[in-house]
Structure formats: C-alpha cells, structure tokens
Design a protein around this motif. Structure first.
Motif, mmCIF file in Angstrom:
data_model
loop_
_atom_site.group_PDB
_atom_site.id
_atom_site.type_symbol
_atom_site.label_atom_id
_atom_site.label_comp_id
_atom_site.label_asym_id
_atom_site.label_seq_id
_atom_site.Cartn_x
_atom_site.Cartn_y
_atom_site.Cartn_z
ATOM 1 N N GLU A 39 8.818 3.015 -12.763
ATOM 2 C CA GLU A 39 8.117 3.811 -11.755
ATOM 3 C C GLU A 39 8.819 3.734 -10.400
ATOM 4 O O GLU A 39 8.976 4.752 -9.705
ATOM 5 N N ASP A 40 9.244 2.542 -10.028
ATOM 6 C CA ASP A 40 9.987 2.394 -8.770
ATOM 7 C C ASP A 40 11.247 3.248 -8.780
ATOM 8 O O ASP A 40 11.546 3.974 -7.816
ATOM 9 N N LEU A 41 12.002 3.159 -9.868
ATOM 10 C CA LEU A 41 13.279 3.880 -9.932
ATOM 11 C C LEU A 41 13.065 5.389 -9.970
ATOM 12 O O LEU A 41 13.862 6.152 -9.407
ATOM 13 N N HIS A 43 0.825 -1.220 0.000
ATOM 14 C CA HIS A 43 0.000 0.000 0.000
ATOM 15 C C HIS A 43 0.858 1.270 0.000
ATOM 16 O O HIS A 43 0.460 2.307 0.552
ATOM 17 N N THR A 44 2.055 1.180 -0.600
ATOM 18 C CA THR A 44 3.023 2.278 -0.638
ATOM 19 C C THR A 44 3.423 2.723 0.773
ATOM 20 O O THR A 44 3.815 3.869 0.988
ATOM 21 N N GLN A 45 3.328 1.820 1.722
ATOM 22 C CA GLN A 45 3.749 2.078 3.106
ATOM 23 C C GLN A 45 4.814 1.061 3.499
ATOM 24 O O GLN A 45 4.825 -0.066 2.995
ATOM 25 N N HIS A 46 5.691 1.464 4.407
ATOM 26 C CA HIS A 46 6.697 0.532 4.899
ATOM 27 C C HIS A 46 6.021 -0.713 5.449
ATOM 28 O O HIS A 46 5.082 -0.617 6.260
ATOM 29 N N ALA A 47 6.477 -1.892 5.033
ATOM 30 C CA ALA A 47 5.877 -3.144 5.480
ATOM 31 C C ALA A 47 6.884 -4.007 6.231
ATOM 32 O O ALA A 47 6.722 -4.275 7.421
ATOM 33 N N GLN A 48 7.926 -4.450 5.513
ATOM 34 C CA GLN A 48 8.961 -5.269 6.138
ATOM 35 C C GLN A 48 10.328 -4.826 5.646
ATOM 36 O O GLN A 48 10.454 -4.156 4.619
#
Length: 338
Positions: A256-258, A158-163
């Motif tokens: 997109e990530d980069l 969800h575009t949030q820090h997960a692990q």
C-alpha cells in the motif's frame, strides 16, 4: 484403476455423486509423496518390530518406489471413485504385489493418524520455504536501507506529514517486523515437527509399534504424545495460518505504501517495468498491479484462517470428517503467500 478397497464391506455400490462428494483427491495430490514416505517409514518400523517379514517389506517398498516414480513422471491420475490418496496407494500396492504382502501395509495405522502425519510433513516444507522467502526479502531491504540511509523523506502520522526521517529508517522498520514473523515461523515449526503417527484412529493400537522410530525416520523431533490430541487437534494448522496471515498483512502494508508513493500525487518512487502493467486504453499509465495483487491476495490468507476456525469451532473431540476440509484452506493460504 477402479474403485478402492475401503468400501468392500458395504453390500451396495456407492452412489457416484456421493463418492465424488466424499472424495478429497483434489486436495490430496499435495500430500501424495508425503503419504508414500510415511508409509515406507511405517513399514520399516513394522519390520524392525518383527510384525512384518523382510520379504514382505521388500515387496511393499519396491511397489511404493515404483508408484513414486510413476507419480514423478506424471503418469498417476487418481479417479474420483477413490475417497482419498491413502486408499489409492494401498489399493495400488495390493494389486501390484498381492494381498498377502500388500494387505499388511496398513497394519497398526489408521487414516486418521496417517493424514495428520502427511499434513505436518507438507506443512514443514511450506514453513521452511516461506522462511527462506522472508530471509531473501529482509536481505534486499537491508541492502536498500544501507543505500538510502541518508535519503530524506517525510514520516507520517494520520497520513499527514509528521517528522523528517530517512528511507533507510523506514525500510529497517520492516526488516524488524519481518524478522519477528520469521521468529514466529521458527517457533511454530517446532510444534509442527512432532509426529502424530501411531495414534491410530484415536486411542492408539494394540500392535507393538514404535512411534519414536517412525518419527526419527521421518525427521521429526518427537511425537504428539496424546493420541486424542494427535488425530483431532488442528491448532498447528491454525497457528501456521495465523502467522501467514500476519505476514501477509505486513506485506500488504508495504504494498500500500509503495502504491501510494508511486502515484503522480506523491512521485516518491517509480516502479520497475518488470513489476508493472499497462492500460488497454490509456498509454500514459504504468499500473502497480503486482503490488495491488499482493494487497488483494492477503484476503485469501485471512479467508483460509477463518475457514479453518469455522470448521473446528463446533466439533466434538475426536476425528470428524469435517477436518478433511482443513486441507483445502491450508493449501490455499500457503499458495497465496508463496
């Protein structure tokens, strides 16, 4: 060279605007060499089947090789009064060696199976080239993954820090995805690599041709057995574009990530100067334009796939001139990927 031979039976001169409208020459340059090679194989087969004399075969092949050299040297410019490359090549040979030999060049063949052959030949080369590109990219990703197998980074949901994960783990995910794309290409290639030549306009020909021989001469694994299927189906073009669209969606996600990671808010990476652009007004900017265009041009491939699907969806079974438009979308999709 003036107008070609296919309109000879019509009494009135063609309307210039209609001729330009009908012509597929701009899209046909891509299949020019394939058309010559296919014609050479077809005529060798006709000679072996004793339909063509050795003398006529030598004259036809010599003329085709001469035309190929002219094309490779950039001397061939096809005027729009030709409907297609097939008409141009046949007209060239007839004018070069005479109607007695040149007029036999097209024996037992239709433009319908001829263009289907040409497209598959060009598509084979394109799939191999894209496959090689995937291999180079996965090799580079594997090297980077090895370098960064202990480089920590956040993994997101969800575009949030997960692990907590590693950059190597992230890169290996795309290695696996790209290798599946490669498997799809390989599977598709086997279906593309079947020759439609010999299907004629739709129901074959009474001329004693040998379809397997021309397929062998041109490096095909076999033939498209059903003649109706051979000239009217565009499933291999649709399948190829579907695979390319899926590949581009993968590349777009990486891009997109980069792009995000190179922003000052993230600052995970810095893009190399060779792959960046600058601003015309803001000197501090280092813009990820190469990656943005990878993301943007993905839409071209999606559009090409949708274009072909929209062409074929309402066609009756058999050859229809609408299918001429498939080449334009196919080339656009291939070019966007390459």
């Amino acid at each position: 060279m003036g107008k070609g031979i296919y309109r000879a039976r019509l009494g009135k001169a063609p309307n210039k605007k209609i001729v330009k409208f009908l012509s597929s020459i701009e899209d046909d340059y891509r299949i020019f060499e394939a058309d010559i090679e296919g014609t050479e194989a077809h005529n060798i087969m006709l000679y072996e089947q004793q339909v063509l004399s050795r003398r006529d075969l030598v004259r036809i092949l010599s003329s085709l090789e001469k035309l190929k050299r002219e094309y490779e040297s950039g001397k061939v410019k096809i005027k729009p009064e030709y409907e297609d490359v097939h008409e141009f090549i046949e007209t060239y040979v007839i004018r070069d060696v005479g109607i007695e030999a040149g007029g036999k060049l097209h024996t037992g063949r239709s433009r319908n199976d001829q263009v289907a052959l040409d497209i598959r030949m060009v598509l084979r080369w394109a799939l191999i080239e894209v496959g090689e590109g995937i291999l180079h990219l996965t090799y580079s990703l594997l090297k980077k993954a090895e370098e960064h197998k202990e480089t920590l980074m956040p993994l997101y949901t969800h575009t949030q820090h997960a692990q907590v994960g590693t950059l190597g783990h992230y890169l290996l995910a795309y290695v696996d995805i790209l290798l599946r794309d490669l498997e799809r290409l390989d599977s598709c290639y086997r279906r593309v690599n079947l020759s439609p030549l010999g299907a004629g306009p739709i129901g074959g020909t009474s001329i004693p041709i040998d379809r397997m021989r021309t397929a062998s001469l041109l490096g095909f694994d076999g033939v498209v057995e059903n003649t109706i299927d051979a000239v009217s189906s565009k499933d291999v073009e649709i399948e190829s574009l579907s695979i390319l669209a899926n590949l581009m969606s993968t590349l777009s996600r990486i891009a997109e990530d980069l792009i995000l990671w190179s922003s000052s808010e993230f600052s995970f990476i810095e893009l190399a100067d060779e792959y960046s652009s600058t601003s015309s007004i803001m000197p501090q900017k280092k813009n990820p334009c190469t990656l943005e265009l990878v993301r943007g041009r993905t839409g071209r491939v999606f559009g090409a796939l949708n274009g072909v699907l929209n062409i074929v969806k309402g066609l009756t079974t058999g050859y229809n001139r609408d299918l001429q438009e498939v080449k334009h979308h196919l080339w656009a999709g291939i070019d966007a990927v390459k």
